[in-house]
Design a protein around this motif. Structure first.
Motif, PDB file in Angstrom:
ATOM      1  N   LEU A 159     -31.324 -16.915  29.622  1.00 15.88           N
ATOM      2  CA  LEU A 159     -31.251 -17.391  30.998  1.00 15.88           C
ATOM      3  C   LEU A 159     -30.833 -18.859  30.990  1.00 15.88           C
ATOM      4  O   LEU A 159     -31.512 -19.696  30.388  1.00 15.88           O
ATOM      5  N   PRO A 160     -29.706 -19.200  31.642  1.00 12.62           N
ATOM      6  CA  PRO A 160     -29.323 -20.612  31.729  1.00 12.62           C
ATOM      7  C   PRO A 160     -30.382 -21.407  32.496  1.00 12.62           C
ATOM      8  O   PRO A 160     -30.956 -20.916  33.469  1.00 12.62           O
ATOM      9  N   ILE A 161     -30.639 -22.610  32.035  1.00 13.37           N
ATOM     10  CA  ILE A 161     -31.619 -23.493  32.673  1.00 13.37           C
ATOM     11  C   ILE A 161     -30.905 -24.774  33.085  1.00 13.37           C
ATOM     12  O   ILE A 161     -30.364 -25.492  32.239  1.00 13.37           O
ATOM     13  N   GLN A 162     -30.891 -25.053  34.371  1.00 19.34           N
ATOM     14  CA  GLN A 162     -30.295 -26.294  34.858  1.00 19.34           C
ATOM     15  C   GLN A 162     -31.301 -27.424  34.694  1.00 19.34           C
ATOM     16  O   GLN A 162     -32.358 -27.391  35.312  1.00 19.34           O
ATOM     17  N   THR A 163     -30.994 -28.374  33.822  1.00 17.30           N
ATOM     18  CA  THR A 163     -31.861 -29.548  33.718  1.00 17.30           C
ATOM     19  C   THR A 163     -31.701 -30.379  34.985  1.00 17.30           C
ATOM     20  O   THR A 163     -30.693 -30.270  35.689  1.00 17.30           O
ATOM     21  N   ARG A 164     -32.698 -31.192  35.280  1.00 15.21           N
ATOM     22  CA  ARG A 164     -32.668 -32.043  36.467  1.00 15.21           C
ATOM     23  C   ARG A 164     -32.841 -33.491  36.031  1.00 15.21           C
ATOM     24  O   ARG A 164     -33.415 -33.767  34.982  1.00 15.21           O
ATOM     25  N   TRP A 165     -32.376 -34.415  36.843  1.00 18.46           N
ATOM     26  CA  TRP A 165     -32.513 -35.834  36.553  1.00 18.46           C
ATOM     27  C   TRP A 165     -33.974 -36.175  36.284  1.00 18.46           C
ATOM     28  O   TRP A 165     -34.297 -36.907  35.345  1.00 18.46           O
ATOM     29  N   GLN A 166     -34.878 -35.644  37.069  1.00 17.46           N
ATOM     30  CA  GLN A 166     -36.301 -35.960  36.919  1.00 17.46           C
ATOM     31  C   GLN A 166     -36.908 -35.390  35.635  1.00 17.46           C
ATOM     32  O   GLN A 166     -38.008 -35.772  35.252  1.00 17.46           O
ATOM     33  N   ASP A 167     -36.200 -34.471  34.950  1.00 14.91           N
ATOM     34  CA  ASP A 167     -36.701 -33.919  33.689  1.00 14.91           C
ATOM     35  C   ASP A 167     -36.614 -34.945  32.556  1.00 14.91           C
ATOM     36  O   ASP A 167     -37.349 -34.850  31.580  1.00 14.91           O
ATOM     37  N   ASN A 168     -35.674 -35.892  32.670  1.00 14.22           N
ATOM     38  CA  ASN A 168     -35.492 -36.899  31.630  1.00 14.22           C
ATOM     39  C   ASN A 168     -36.650 -37.892  31.621  1.00 14.22           C
ATOM     40  O   ASN A 168     -37.222 -38.210  32.661  1.00 14.22           O
ATOM     41  N   ASP A 169     -36.970 -38.375  30.440  1.00 15.72           N
ATOM     42  CA  ASP A 169     -37.982 -39.427  30.330  1.00 15.72           C
ATOM     43  C   ASP A 169     -37.291 -40.772  30.109  1.00 15.72           C
ATOM     44  O   ASP A 169     -36.063 -40.868  30.177  1.00 15.72           O
ATOM     45  N   SER A 170     -38.044 -41.793  29.833  1.00 19.16           N
ATOM     46  CA  SER A 170     -37.470 -43.139  29.697  1.00 19.16           C
ATOM     47  C   SER A 170     -36.582 -43.288  28.459  1.00 19.16           C
ATOM     48  O   SER A 170     -35.870 -44.271  28.327  1.00 19.16           O
ATOM     49  N   PHE A 171     -36.605 -42.309  27.560  1.00 17.70           N
ATOM     50  CA  PHE A 171     -35.762 -42.349  26.372  1.00 17.70           C
ATOM     51  C   PHE A 171     -34.416 -41.658  26.592  1.00 17.70           C
ATOM     52  O   PHE A 171     -33.607 -41.557  25.688  1.00 17.70           O
ATOM     53  N   GLY A 172     -34.199 -41.129  27.816  1.00 17.40           N
ATOM     54  CA  GLY A 172     -32.920 -40.523  28.145  1.00 17.40           C
ATOM     55  C   GLY A 172     -32.770 -39.079  27.732  1.00 17.40           C
ATOM     56  O   GLY A 172     -31.674 -38.537  27.751  1.00 17.40           O
ATOM     57  N   HIS A 173     -33.860 -38.428  27.336  1.00 15.27           N
ATOM     58  CA  HIS A 173     -33.798 -36.995  27.038  1.00 15.27           C
ATOM     59  C   HIS A 173     -34.913 -36.286  27.785  1.00 15.27           C
ATOM     60  O   HIS A 173     -35.817 -36.919  28.324  1.00 15.27           O
ATOM     61  N   VAL A 174     -34.834 -34.960  27.813  1.00 14.91           N
ATOM     62  CA  VAL A 174     -35.825 -34.175  28.543  1.00 14.91           C
ATOM     63  C   VAL A 174     -37.212 -34.415  27.947  1.00 14.91           C
ATOM     64  O   VAL A 174     -37.396 -34.372  26.727  1.00 14.91           O
ATOM     65  N   ASN A 175     -38.165 -34.693  28.825  1.00 15.22           N
ATOM     66  CA  ASN A 175     -39.550 -34.910  28.412  1.00 15.22           C
ATOM     67  C   ASN A 175     -40.103 -33.642  27.768  1.00 15.22           C
ATOM     68  O   ASN A 175     -39.841 -32.530  28.245  1.00 15.22           O
ATOM     69  N   ASN A 176     -40.870 -33.812  26.714  1.00 15.82           N
ATOM     70  CA  ASN A 176     -41.399 -32.664  25.965  1.00 15.82           C
ATOM     71  C   ASN A 176     -42.122 -31.649  26.845  1.00 15.82           C
ATOM     72  O   ASN A 176     -42.008 -30.443  26.641  1.00 15.82           O
ATOM     73  N   ALA A 177     -42.866 -32.096  27.834  1.00 18.54           N
ATOM     74  CA  ALA A 177     -43.625 -31.183  28.692  1.00 18.54           C
ATOM     75  C   ALA A 177     -42.703 -30.253  29.481  1.00 18.54           C
ATOM     76  O   ALA A 177     -43.088 -29.127  29.819  1.00 18.54           O
ATOM     77  N   MET A 178     -41.489 -30.683  29.751  1.00 18.68           N
ATOM     78  CA  MET A 178     -40.558 -29.860  30.530  1.00 18.68           C
ATOM     79  C   MET A 178     -40.127 -28.602  29.784  1.00 18.68           C
ATOM     80  O   MET A 178     -39.820 -27.587  30.394  1.00 18.68           O
ATOM     81  N   TYR A 179     -40.116 -28.657  28.449  1.00 21.33           N
ATOM     82  CA  TYR A 179     -39.727 -27.481  27.674  1.00 21.33           C
ATOM     83  C   TYR A 179     -40.670 -26.316  27.968  1.00 21.33           C
ATOM     84  O   TYR A 179     -40.244 -25.166  28.044  1.00 21.33           O
ATOM     85  N   HIS A 180     -41.959 -26.615  28.119  1.00 15.23           N
ATOM     86  CA  HIS A 180     -42.918 -25.557  28.463  1.00 15.23           C
ATOM     87  C   HIS A 180     -42.565 -24.954  29.814  1.00 15.23           C
ATOM     88  O   HIS A 180     -42.687 -23.736  30.014  1.00 15.23           O
ATOM     89  N   SER A 181     -42.125 -25.785  30.751  1.00 11.60           N
ATOM     90  CA  SER A 181     -41.707 -25.299  32.062  1.00 11.60           C
ATOM     91  C   SER A 181     -40.478 -24.394  31.943  1.00 11.60           C
ATOM     92  O   SER A 181     -40.398 -23.349  32.596  1.00 11.60           O
ATOM     93  N   TYR A 182     -39.516 -24.775  31.111  1.00  9.79           N
ATOM     94  CA  TYR A 182     -38.330 -23.939  30.902  1.00  9.79           C
ATOM     95  C   TYR A 182     -38.725 -22.593  30.303  1.00  9.79           C
ATOM     96  O   TYR A 182     -38.209 -21.541  30.699  1.00  9.79           O
TER      97      TYR A 182
END
Length: 193
Positions: A32-55
């Protein structure tokens, strides 16, 4: 009997082979394709670890509702899944605006429990971005679909989740309905090497 340290080395080697297997696309049956969102990124410029659980929760819920007939309303559902185990292993980062593909496999199907394997595959680096249309987002797709060619074969993240299905009135484990089981068996892959 083998000395303790030799047994642990053998087990460690087997576990590593299984983990290596689950980093590859062919270990999974549903995508299933997952559209990342701007708010998923953390201050390091990549998706925050907690978001992977959401995906991972998104692909699990999507498959259970779309293909197994799970009712998302407690008032209508004869069974409810309690997530009792949830784990991620991170290898490489993804970031907004990438559209990775989440992957799902069933590792073990019990009387009232399901052990899942999950992964997130980043899009291949090309001039053209991976394309996901309405049907992909609504239905997902299964292994060998041509759209998988747009994604890396090596997962950026892998995960393990376990659901125990219960009767919503009693919160006691209950048998999985046969049609529910059949839909989950569709995602059981051959045993890892």
């Amino acid at each position: 009997m083998l000395p303790r340290n030799i047994r642990s080395l053998a087990t460690s080697s087997e576990n590593q082979r299984a983990e290596d297997y689950y980093r590859h696309c062919e270990a999974y049956g549903y995508f299933l394709p997952i559209q990342t969102r701007w708010q998923d990124n953390d201050s390091f410029g990549h998706v925050n670890n907690a978001m992977y659980h959401s995906y991972f929760d998104t692909i699990l819920s999507h498959y259970l509702i779309r293909y197994c007939g799970l009712k998302p309303s407690l008032l209508m559902s004869p069974i409810v899944g309690f997530m009792v185990t949830n784990q991620c292993t991170f290898y490489t980062a993804i970031s907004f605006p990438q559209v990775p593909v989440a992957a799902l496999a069933v590792e073990k199907l019990g009387h009232s429990s399901v052990h899942y394997r999950l992964a997130l595959f980043p899009p291949l680096p090309t001039k053209d971005r991976a394309v996901a249309d309405h049907h992909d987002l609504n239905d997902g797709f299964f292994f060998d679909h041509p759209k998988l060619e747009q994604f890396d074969d090596l997962a950026s993240t892998t995960g393990i989740s376990v659901h125990v299905f219960v009767n919503p009135a009693t919160s006691k484990p209950t048998s999985l309905p046969e049609d529910f089981k059949r839909s989950l068996q569709r995602l059981m892959r051959p045993a890892s090497p």
